[in-house]
Design a protein around this motif. Structure first.
Motif, short mmCIF file in Angstrom:
data_model
loop_
_atom_site.label_atom_id
_atom_site.label_comp_id
_atom_site.label_asym_id
_atom_site.label_seq_id
_atom_site.Cartn_x
_atom_site.Cartn_y
_atom_site.Cartn_z
N ALA A 254 -41.41 -0.28 84.28
CA ALA A 254 -41.68 1.03 84.92
C ALA A 254 -42.96 0.95 85.74
CB ALA A 254 -41.77 2.12 83.86
N ARG A 255 -43.98 0.29 85.22
CA ARG A 255 -45.23 0.13 85.99
C ARG A 255 -44.97 -0.59 87.31
NH1 ARG A 255 -47.12 -1.11 80.68
NH2 ARG A 255 -48.47 0.54 79.90
N ALA A 256 -44.15 -1.63 87.27
CA ALA A 256 -43.81 -2.36 88.49
C ALA A 256 -43.02 -1.48 89.45
CB ALA A 256 -43.02 -3.63 88.15
N ALA A 257 -42.15 -0.63 88.92
CA ALA A 257 -41.38 0.30 89.76
C ALA A 257 -42.30 1.34 90.39
CB ALA A 257 -40.28 0.98 88.93
N ILE A 258 -43.26 1.83 89.61
CA ILE A 258 -44.24 2.79 90.14
C ILE A 258 -45.05 2.13 91.25
CG2 ILE A 258 -46.36 4.05 89.60
CD1 ILE A 258 -45.06 4.60 86.79
N ASP A 259 -45.47 0.91 91.03
CA ASP A 259 -46.23 0.17 92.05
C ASP A 259 -45.39 0.04 93.33
OD1 ASP A 259 -48.54 -1.36 92.91
OD2 ASP A 259 -47.25 -3.12 92.76
N ALA A 260 -44.13 -0.33 93.20
CA ALA A 260 -43.24 -0.46 94.37
C ALA A 260 -43.09 0.87 95.09
CB ALA A 260 -41.87 -0.99 93.94
N ALA A 261 -42.94 1.95 94.32
CA ALA A 261 -42.78 3.28 94.92
C ALA A 261 -44.05 3.74 95.62
CB ALA A 261 -42.37 4.28 93.85
N LEU A 262 -45.20 3.48 95.00
CA LEU A 262 -46.47 3.88 95.62
C LEU A 262 -46.71 3.12 96.92
CD1 LEU A 262 -48.76 4.16 92.47
CD2 LEU A 262 -47.98 6.04 93.94
N LYS A 263 -46.35 1.85 96.96
CA LYS A 263 -46.53 1.06 98.18
C LYS A 263 -45.61 1.54 99.30
CE LYS A 263 -48.37 -3.00 96.01
NZ LYS A 263 -48.15 -4.32 95.47
N ALA A 264 -44.43 2.02 98.95
CA ALA A 264 -43.47 2.48 99.95
C ALA A 264 -43.68 3.94 100.35
CB ALA A 264 -42.05 2.32 99.41
#
Length: 121
Positions: A99-109
């Protein structure tokens, strides 16, 4: 098949240690947000996490698939969201890591909404 409220509650409870997590109705399912940024979808009682070039290989290694749906014109694939593998769902600590990695991906996009200035008449 629409995602259930029970699944949305279960997932948001699992993600509670991450902070400002909440579910909202979206397209017959739920979107899961961290603050104001969507990073997960719950559709058809399956969770999907936001991916980018950094975390997509982990999904591919476990045989996960991107979210897709059928239209009259054919199948549409949403490559930015991939199904969370079952073994990840069954391990709360690993689930939080993904989930942390998904949040990171979403924040970058994420592209913040621009305030539109109204023209004065």
């Amino acid at each position: 098949m629409a995602a259930s409220k029970e699944l949305a509650d279960f997932i948001t409870d699992m993600l509670e240690p991450l902070g400002d997590i909440h579910a909202h109705r979206m397209f017959g399912g739920y979107g899961i947000k961290y603050g104001e940024v969507n990073f997960a979808l719950l559709l058809g009682d399956l969770p999907y996490f936001r991916v980018d070039d950094r975390n997509r290989p982990a999904f591919e290694e476990r045989g996960s698939e991107p979210f897709g749906y059928n239209t009259k014109k054919g199948e549409v694939t949403v490559g930015s969201y991939w199904e969370v593998p079952t073994d990840i769902l069954e391990d709360p600590e690993l689930f939080l890591d993904w989930a942390r990695a998904a949040i990171d991906a979403a924040l970058k996009a994420h592209k913040p909404k621009k305030n539109r200035k109204r023209k004065q008449a």
